[in-house]
Design a protein around this motif. Structure first.
Motif, PDB file in Angstrom:
ATOM      1  N   LEU A 192       0.779  -1.238   0.000  1.00 41.09           N
ATOM      2  CA  LEU A 192       0.000   0.000   0.000  1.00 41.09           C
ATOM      3  C   LEU A 192       0.810   1.288   0.000  1.00 41.09           C
ATOM      4  O   LEU A 192       0.243   2.369  -0.111  1.00 41.09           O
ATOM      5  N   PHE A 199      -2.902   2.465  -5.663  1.00 33.58           N
ATOM      6  CA  PHE A 199      -3.071   3.051  -4.332  1.00 33.58           C
ATOM      7  C   PHE A 199      -2.290   4.352  -4.204  1.00 33.58           C
ATOM      8  O   PHE A 199      -1.134   4.432  -4.618  1.00 33.58           O
ATOM      9  N   ASP A 246      -7.797  -0.665   7.367  1.00 36.75           N
ATOM     10  CA  ASP A 246      -7.844  -0.972   5.937  1.00 36.75           C
ATOM     11  C   ASP A 246      -9.197  -1.540   5.538  1.00 36.75           C
ATOM     12  O   ASP A 246      -9.776  -2.366   6.263  1.00 36.75           O
ATOM     13  N   VAL A 279      -9.347  -2.969  -1.172  1.00 40.55           N
ATOM     14  CA  VAL A 279      -7.948  -3.242  -1.544  1.00 40.55           C
ATOM     15  C   VAL A 279      -7.871  -4.456  -2.465  1.00 40.55           C
ATOM     16  O   VAL A 279      -7.169  -4.430  -3.492  1.00 40.55           O
ATOM     17  N   THR A 283      -9.035  -3.629  -5.942  1.00 39.76           N
ATOM     18  CA  THR A 283      -8.033  -2.836  -6.653  1.00 39.76           C
ATOM     19  C   THR A 283      -6.900  -3.724  -7.150  1.00 39.76           C
ATOM     20  O   THR A 283      -6.432  -3.591  -8.300  1.00 39.76           O
TER      21      THR A 283
END
Length: 231
Positions: free
Chosen positions: A114, A169, A207, A212, A215
């Motif tokens: 990240l 990100f 998070d 995530v 993505t």
């Protein structure tokens, strides 16, 4: 309150770690009045950051775990069996400020996926408080922080941001205001990010795991990354 006096008071509160809305409440003025002053202060500080004498730069032990490093062979590290870190690296830079005070800035970097997850500072404080701050900043690690060249900090922080952006990100809010503390950056990084070159997402307490993972599926495809999420 005159404009110069207001600017000075905003700067003093920002140096103590106040967020813009907290500054506005403390001074009893609208947030819209404080916002442009905060931006002006950040721009001026960033422009002058590299001119301040570097006092020290530290990175967390075990920072290179899972990474391929092609940089300076003198970059320090230790084999820190710290399973709790899970690809998280802390970087702290201290520069000389006026009147015997120092300016500290820290970054929490997810080098496996990240990028920059959190920033602290820049904050201006005396040397005693800076030592206490450093102790708390690296408290999660089992070994002492490593004194490191600023070049390593740049490769870790800026390189991780570039890697994370390639995955979709962006760095945490406020990152842009801290880049001047690291100095200029041309890239590319001498570090290959990801765990063994592959994105590895370890879910933290803040998070959004679903977002995530979606993505990562878009950017690298299912099966091309590893993840560890909380039950």
């Amino acid at each position: 309150m005159g404009s110069e006096d207001l600017m000075g008071r905003v700067r003093a509160l920002r140096a103590r770690g106040y967020a813009p809305k907290q500054v506005a409440r403390a001074l009893g003025v609208p947030p819209a009045t404080v916002a442009p002053l905060v931006r002006a202060i950040a721009a001026a500080d960033q422009a002058g950051a590299a001119e301040r004498k570097l006092v020290g730069c530290w990175v967390s032990p075990g920072w290179s775990e899972g990474l391929t490093v092609q940089g300076d062979p003198e970059w320090p590290d230790v084999d820190a069996a710290d399973a709790g870190a899970q690809g998280l690296v802390s970087v702290l830079v201290t520069r000389q400020e006026r009147y015997g005070r120092v300016r500290v800035c820290g970054w929490l970097v997810d080098v496996w996926c990240l990028g920059v997850k959190d920033v602290v500072g820049p904050r201006v404080m005396d040397e005693r408080h800076a030592a206490d701050f450093s102790g708390s900043f690296f408290a999660a690690y089992q070994a002492r922080p490593l004194e490191a060249p600023l070049e390593l900090a740049r490769h870790l922080v800026f390189g991780a941001v570039e890697y994370a952006r390639s995955l979709g990100f962006e760095p945490t809010r406020g990152f842009a205001a801290t880049t001047g503390e690291l100095g200029s950056w041309a890239g590319p990084s001498a570090i290959r990010f990801g765990r063994d070159g592959k994105p590895f997402f370890v879910q933290g307490p803040h998070d959004n795991a679903d977002a995530v993972l979606e993505t990562l599926e878009r950017s690298v495809g299912r099966g091309n990354f590893t993840f560890l999420v909380q039950a």
